[in-house]
Design a protein around this motif. Structure first.
Motif, mmCIF file in Angstrom:
data_model
loop_
_atom_site.group_PDB
_atom_site.id
_atom_site.type_symbol
_atom_site.label_atom_id
_atom_site.label_comp_id
_atom_site.label_asym_id
_atom_site.label_seq_id
_atom_site.Cartn_x
_atom_site.Cartn_y
_atom_site.Cartn_z
ATOM 1 N N ALA A 217 0.831 -1.212 0.000
ATOM 2 C CA ALA A 217 0.000 0.000 0.000
ATOM 3 C C ALA A 217 0.865 1.263 0.000
ATOM 4 O O ALA A 217 0.621 2.196 -0.765
ATOM 5 C CB ALA A 217 -0.930 -0.001 1.212
ATOM 6 N N LYS A 218 1.885 1.299 0.828
ATOM 7 C CA LYS A 218 2.749 2.476 0.877
ATOM 8 C C LYS A 218 3.598 2.581 -0.390
ATOM 9 O O LYS A 218 3.865 3.680 -0.877
ATOM 10 C CB LYS A 218 3.637 2.436 2.131
ATOM 11 C CG LYS A 218 2.860 2.648 3.433
ATOM 12 C CD LYS A 218 3.765 2.869 4.606
ATOM 13 C CE LYS A 218 2.980 2.986 5.906
ATOM 14 N NZ LYS A 218 2.004 4.080 5.894
ATOM 15 N N ALA A 219 4.028 1.450 -0.929
ATOM 16 C CA ALA A 219 4.787 1.477 -2.181
ATOM 17 C C ALA A 219 3.944 2.046 -3.312
ATOM 18 O O ALA A 219 4.427 2.850 -4.123
ATOM 19 C CB ALA A 219 5.274 0.079 -2.530
ATOM 20 N N VAL A 220 2.670 1.667 -3.378
ATOM 21 C CA VAL A 220 1.761 2.187 -4.399
ATOM 22 C C VAL A 220 1.600 3.699 -4.247
ATOM 23 O O VAL A 220 1.598 4.444 -5.240
ATOM 24 C CB VAL A 220 0.396 1.474 -4.320
ATOM 25 C CG1 VAL A 220 -0.669 2.257 -5.082
ATOM 26 C CG2 VAL A 220 0.503 0.062 -4.876
ATOM 27 N N GLN A 221 1.470 4.177 -3.014
ATOM 28 C CA GLN A 221 1.343 5.618 -2.790
ATOM 29 C C GLN A 221 2.551 6.369 -3.326
ATOM 30 O O GLN A 221 2.426 7.414 -3.971
ATOM 31 C CB GLN A 221 1.191 5.897 -1.290
ATOM 32 C CG GLN A 221 -0.142 5.460 -0.695
ATOM 33 C CD GLN A 221 -0.154 5.617 0.820
ATOM 34 O OE1 GLN A 221 0.790 5.232 1.509
ATOM 35 N NE2 GLN A 221 -1.226 6.181 1.345
ATOM 36 N N LEU A 222 3.710 5.823 -3.079
ATOM 37 C CA LEU A 222 4.947 6.483 -3.502
ATOM 38 C C LEU A 222 5.088 6.472 -5.023
ATOM 39 O O LEU A 222 5.433 7.494 -5.635
ATOM 40 C CB LEU A 222 6.133 5.791 -2.846
ATOM 41 C CG LEU A 222 7.423 6.593 -2.681
ATOM 42 C CD1 LEU A 222 7.156 7.901 -1.958
ATOM 43 C CD2 LEU A 222 8.466 5.769 -1.941
ATOM 44 N N VAL A 223 4.821 5.328 -5.649
ATOM 45 C CA VAL A 223 4.899 5.234 -7.107
ATOM 46 C C VAL A 223 3.918 6.204 -7.766
ATOM 47 O O VAL A 223 4.239 6.875 -8.755
ATOM 48 C CB VAL A 223 4.634 3.784 -7.563
ATOM 49 C CG1 VAL A 223 4.434 3.719 -9.074
ATOM 50 C CG2 VAL A 223 5.791 2.881 -7.153
ATOM 51 N N ALA A 224 2.705 6.302 -7.203
ATOM 52 C CA ALA A 224 1.705 7.219 -7.755
ATOM 53 C C ALA A 224 2.164 8.669 -7.641
ATOM 54 O O ALA A 224 1.988 9.464 -8.570
ATOM 55 C CB ALA A 224 0.369 7.034 -7.032
ATOM 56 N N ALA A 225 2.779 9.028 -6.519
ATOM 57 C CA ALA A 225 3.251 10.398 -6.329
ATOM 58 C C ALA A 225 4.336 10.753 -7.343
ATOM 59 O O ALA A 225 4.324 11.845 -7.931
ATOM 60 C CB ALA A 225 3.781 10.570 -4.909
ATOM 61 N N PHE A 226 5.257 9.825 -7.579
ATOM 62 C CA PHE A 226 6.315 10.092 -8.557
ATOM 63 C C PHE A 226 5.754 10.177 -9.972
ATOM 64 O O PHE A 226 6.221 10.977 -10.790
ATOM 65 C CB PHE A 226 7.403 9.027 -8.475
ATOM 66 C CG PHE A 226 8.309 9.176 -7.286
ATOM 67 C CD1 PHE A 226 8.931 10.379 -7.006
ATOM 68 C CD2 PHE A 226 8.543 8.114 -6.434
ATOM 69 C CE1 PHE A 226 9.770 10.525 -5.914
ATOM 70 C CE2 PHE A 226 9.375 8.239 -5.328
ATOM 71 C CZ PHE A 226 9.994 9.455 -5.079
ATOM 72 N N GLU A 227 4.753 9.365 -10.279
ATOM 73 C CA GLU A 227 4.144 9.414 -11.610
ATOM 74 C C GLU A 227 3.419 10.745 -11.837
ATOM 75 O O GLU A 227 3.467 11.305 -12.941
ATOM 76 C CB GLU A 227 3.172 8.248 -11.799
ATOM 77 C CG GLU A 227 2.487 8.206 -13.150
ATOM 78 C CD GLU A 227 3.447 8.040 -14.324
ATOM 79 O OE1 GLU A 227 3.042 8.355 -15.463
ATOM 80 O OE2 GLU A 227 4.596 7.593 -14.115
ATOM 81 N N ILE A 228 2.771 11.263 -10.793
ATOM 82 C CA ILE A 228 2.152 12.586 -10.902
ATOM 83 C C ILE A 228 3.215 13.628 -11.252
ATOM 84 O O ILE A 228 3.011 14.485 -12.118
ATOM 85 C CB ILE A 228 1.435 12.956 -9.593
ATOM 86 C CG1 ILE A 228 0.161 12.112 -9.432
ATOM 87 C CG2 ILE A 228 1.069 14.444 -9.571
ATOM 88 C CD1 ILE A 228 -0.509 12.275 -8.086
ATOM 89 N N GLY A 229 4.361 13.545 -10.579
ATOM 90 C CA GLY A 229 5.442 14.480 -10.863
ATOM 91 C C GLY A 229 5.902 14.407 -12.305
ATOM 92 O O GLY A 229 6.156 15.446 -12.944
#
Length: 245
Positions: free
Chosen positions: A97-109
């Motif tokens: 769950a936390k890994a998904v949050q981080l990957v999503a944040a970087f993809e937004i960037g």
């Protein structure tokens, strides 16, 4: 509670306690609201993405400590942004769950960097295409082949992913490329793919496929203007190399 600060200004807590029990001046959310995002360390920004800490075999750790652990493991935010889900979960306390949050944040960037709000993109040079699509392709672990469709004024009207997994493994069929171009009434095409190795030099297969697509475009009256290879923060234009006949 006694505390110190390290060289980057992050609080070094003597006890592992939840962030909501820290002094208010040390809490990432309150610090951002009071001083703005630039006042936060990299670990504190990661903590805000996670929202909460977790429990490990060694005990409870805060979201900031999770951020610090990730940065120790991979060295920097840039390096962290290039890791996939499986790699991120190797750090203790970082589950799916936390890994998904981080990957999503970087993809937004990446998408924010790639987009140019308020105006359409007109292609005048290969650098214009690299600026738009480089942020989306440069960190991928597999090769992705895309086409960028242009109108008669060389404005981008659409883009499509044609194949994934490497040009040698996934055949790029001219039919798939030009079917999209015909349906969108494109006046021209730019081909685009990435080299995860970071080497921007075109391979023999890159050149072969390019020539095949250029010839098909001539027959259909939809010219292939360029084939651009994205490799990290650099790129190579086959048109500039004289490989687009």
């Amino acid at each position: 509670m006694s505390r110190e600060a390290n060289s980057s200004g992050e609080p070094l807590l003597r006890y592992q306690v939840p962030i909501n029990q820290w002094d208010e001046a040390d809490r990432p959310r309150e610090k951002l609201m009071r001083r703005g995002p630039s006042a936060l360390s990299d670990a504190e920004l990661i903590a805000l993405i996670f929202g909460s800490g977790t429990r490990t075999k060694q005990g409870s750790i805060s979201a900031v400590q999770l951020g610090q652990a990730l940065l120790r493991a991979y060295g920097s935010l840039y390096a962290l942004a290039q890791r996939d889900l499986k790699e991120l979960t190797r750090v203790a306390g970082v589950g799916p769950a936390k890994a998904v949050q981080l990957v999503a944040a970087f993809e937004i960037g990446r998408r924010v960097e790639a987009q140019r709000p308020g105006r359409r993109v007109q292609v005048r040079t290969p650098a214009d295409v690299a600026a738009c699509y480089g942020p989306l392709l440069r960190d991928l672990k597999r090769e992705v082949f895309k086409i960028v469709l242009l109108n008669t004024a060389n404005y981008i009207i659409a883009d499509y992913t044609i194949s994934e997994g490497g040009l040698a493994a996934s055949i790029v069929e001219p039919r798939a490329v030009f079917q999209r171009a015909i349906l969108d009434n494109a006046a021209g095409i730019i081909c685009l793919h990435n080299h995860p190795s970071g080497n921007p030099e075109p391979s023999a297969e890159d050149v072969r496929i390019t020539r095949q697509l250029v010839e098909a475009g001539r027959l259909l009256g939809i010219p292939v203007h360029d084939h651009i290879i994205i490799a990290g923060t650099t790129y190579t234009s086959l048109a500039e190399r004289g490989l687009i006949g």
